[in-house]
Design an enzyme around this catalytic site. Structure first.
Site, PDB file in Angstrom:
ATOM      1  N   ARG A  23     -20.494  -3.782  -6.297  1.00 20.96           N
ATOM      2  CA  ARG A  23     -20.340  -3.284  -4.925  1.00 20.96           C
ATOM      3  C   ARG A  23     -19.188  -2.314  -4.782  1.00 20.96           C
ATOM      4  NH1 ARG A  23     -19.223  -8.857  -2.324  1.00 20.96           N
ATOM      5  NH2 ARG A  23     -18.050  -8.894  -4.263  1.00 20.96           N
ATOM      6  N   GLU A  28      -5.894  -7.152  -2.624  1.00 25.00           N
ATOM      7  CA  GLU A  28      -4.952  -7.627  -1.617  1.00 25.00           C
ATOM      8  C   GLU A  28      -3.764  -6.668  -1.675  1.00 25.00           C
ATOM      9  OE1 GLU A  28      -2.395 -11.361  -2.070  1.00 25.00           O
ATOM     10  OE2 GLU A  28      -4.086 -12.032  -0.822  1.00 25.00           O
ATOM     11  N   GLN A  46       5.098  -1.674  11.867  1.00 25.93           N
ATOM     12  CA  GLN A  46       4.249  -0.530  12.195  1.00 25.93           C
ATOM     13  C   GLN A  46       3.597  -0.029  10.916  1.00 25.93           C
ATOM     14  OE1 GLN A  46       6.119   2.443  14.787  1.00 25.93           O
ATOM     15  NE2 GLN A  46       5.384   4.051  13.426  1.00 25.93           N
ATOM     16  N   ASP A  47       2.354   0.417  11.018  1.00 27.58           N
ATOM     17  CA  ASP A  47       1.662   1.094   9.916  1.00 27.58           C
ATOM     18  C   ASP A  47       1.483   2.553  10.299  1.00 27.58           C
ATOM     19  OD1 ASP A  47       1.416  -1.240   8.479  1.00 27.58           O
ATOM     20  OD2 ASP A  47      -0.759  -1.363   8.619  1.00 27.58           O
ATOM     21  N   ARG A  59       6.181  16.440   2.735  1.00 23.95           N
ATOM     22  CA  ARG A  59       6.665  15.774   3.942  1.00 23.95           C
ATOM     23  C   ARG A  59       7.984  15.112   3.599  1.00 23.95           C
ATOM     24  NH1 ARG A  59       2.362  15.033   7.779  1.00 23.95           N
ATOM     25  NH2 ARG A  59       0.376  15.720   6.899  1.00 23.95           N
ATOM     26  N   HIS A  62      13.043  12.405   4.864  1.00 24.78           N
ATOM     27  CA  HIS A  62      13.332  11.781   6.151  1.00 24.78           C
ATOM     28  C   HIS A  62      13.923  10.385   6.014  1.00 24.78           C
ATOM     29  CE1 HIS A  62       9.492  14.150   7.268  1.00 24.78           C
ATOM     30  NE2 HIS A  62      10.541  14.920   7.472  1.00 24.78           N
ATOM     31  N   LYS A  72      10.259   1.203   3.858  1.00 19.65           N
ATOM     32  CA  LYS A  72       8.880   1.690   3.819  1.00 19.65           C
ATOM     33  C   LYS A  72       8.171   1.167   2.579  1.00 19.65           C
ATOM     34  CE  LYS A  72       9.946   6.063   6.106  1.00 19.65           C
ATOM     35  NZ  LYS A  72       9.923   7.530   5.997  1.00 19.65           N
ATOM     36  N   TYR A 132       1.538   3.859   5.022  1.00 18.31           N
ATOM     37  CA  TYR A 132       2.776   3.144   4.746  1.00 18.31           C
ATOM     38  C   TYR A 132       3.167   2.243   5.891  1.00 18.31           C
ATOM     39  CZ  TYR A 132       4.907   7.296   6.987  1.00 18.31           C
ATOM     40  OH  TYR A 132       5.236   8.323   7.842  1.00 18.31           O
ATOM     41  N   LYS A 169       9.763  21.677  11.354  1.00 17.80           N
ATOM     42  CA  LYS A 169      10.920  20.775  11.418  1.00 17.80           C
ATOM     43  C   LYS A 169      11.546  20.581  10.030  1.00 17.80           C
ATOM     44  CE  LYS A 169      10.155  16.396  11.528  1.00 17.80           C
ATOM     45  NZ  LYS A 169       9.770  15.028  11.819  1.00 17.80           N
ATOM     46  N   ASP A 170      10.715  20.369   9.012  1.00 18.22           N
ATOM     47  CA  ASP A 170      11.236  20.132   7.665  1.00 18.22           C
ATOM     48  C   ASP A 170      11.830  21.387   7.035  1.00 18.22           C
ATOM     49  OD1 ASP A 170      10.508  17.501   7.899  1.00 18.22           O
ATOM     50  OD2 ASP A 170       8.808  17.614   6.523  1.00 18.22           O
TER      51      ASP A 170
END
Length: 187
Positions: A23, A28, A46-47, A59, A62, A72, A132, A169-170
């Protein structure tokens, strides 16, 4: 699960097993008790899910400062990224140094980056997706960053500078030498 502490031992590379059959597979990808045994402390609140259409989208770099310091747990579920953590904890033996790992849908690895580190990644393939978990919610007032190509950090990004795709911004973040210390080792 394979657990590997990197050159900065607080940053951990984890590879959960995948169980395949006709399949597809099952894995996990997070278990609080197992991750705690591996040295990952903190509750995830938060995800986040990012999609980058172009190869060499970068990216970062930060972080968030107090009162919203984020740890993270990063994984790439489509494509591949070059993921980087930079130690910003003044007084740490690894202050200003970085570690990196390739995270991909194929290798199924995840990177734990504790609070006190800058984080950034560069996509190695088009249409890469990164998911993340973070230990604190996004807080615009606590957001900070350092320019991705700071010569003091000497990160060997896998993209030529002229090919890197950055946000506005970056593109204007300061070098590390111009920021006030945001974190201290041990606190």
């Amino acid at each position: 699960m394979n657990i590997e502490r990197l050159a900065i031992p607080d940053v951990i590379l984890l590879t959960p097993p995948r169980f395949a059959d006709a399949r597809g597979f099952f894995s996990e990808t997070f278990n609080a008790a197992r991750w705690r045994e591996a040295g990952i402390e903190g509750d995830f609140l938060q995800d986040n899910h990012s999609f980058s259409a172009q190869r060499f989208t970068l990216r970062g770099l930060h972080c968030q400062i107090a009162p919203a310091i984020q740890g993270k747990l990063v994984r790439c579920v489509r494509g591949a990224i070059f993921d980087v953590a930079v130690d910003l904890r003044v007084g740490s033996p690894s202050y200003g140094r970085h570690v990196s790992a390739v995270l991909s849908a194929e290798n199924w690895s995840q990177l734990w980056i504790p609070g006190g580190f800058l984080h950034g990644f560069c996509t190695l393939e088009p249409d890469s997706e990164v998911i993340y978990k973070v230990t604190a919610p996004y807080d615009r007032a606590a957001e900070r960053g350092v320019i991705w190509n700071d010569p003091m950090l000497a990160i060997p990004w896998p993209a030529p500078a002229e090919a890197v795709v950055l946000s506005d911004k970056d593109r204007v973040l300061p070098p590390l030498a111009e920021v006030t210390p945001w974190f201290r080792a041990g606190g």
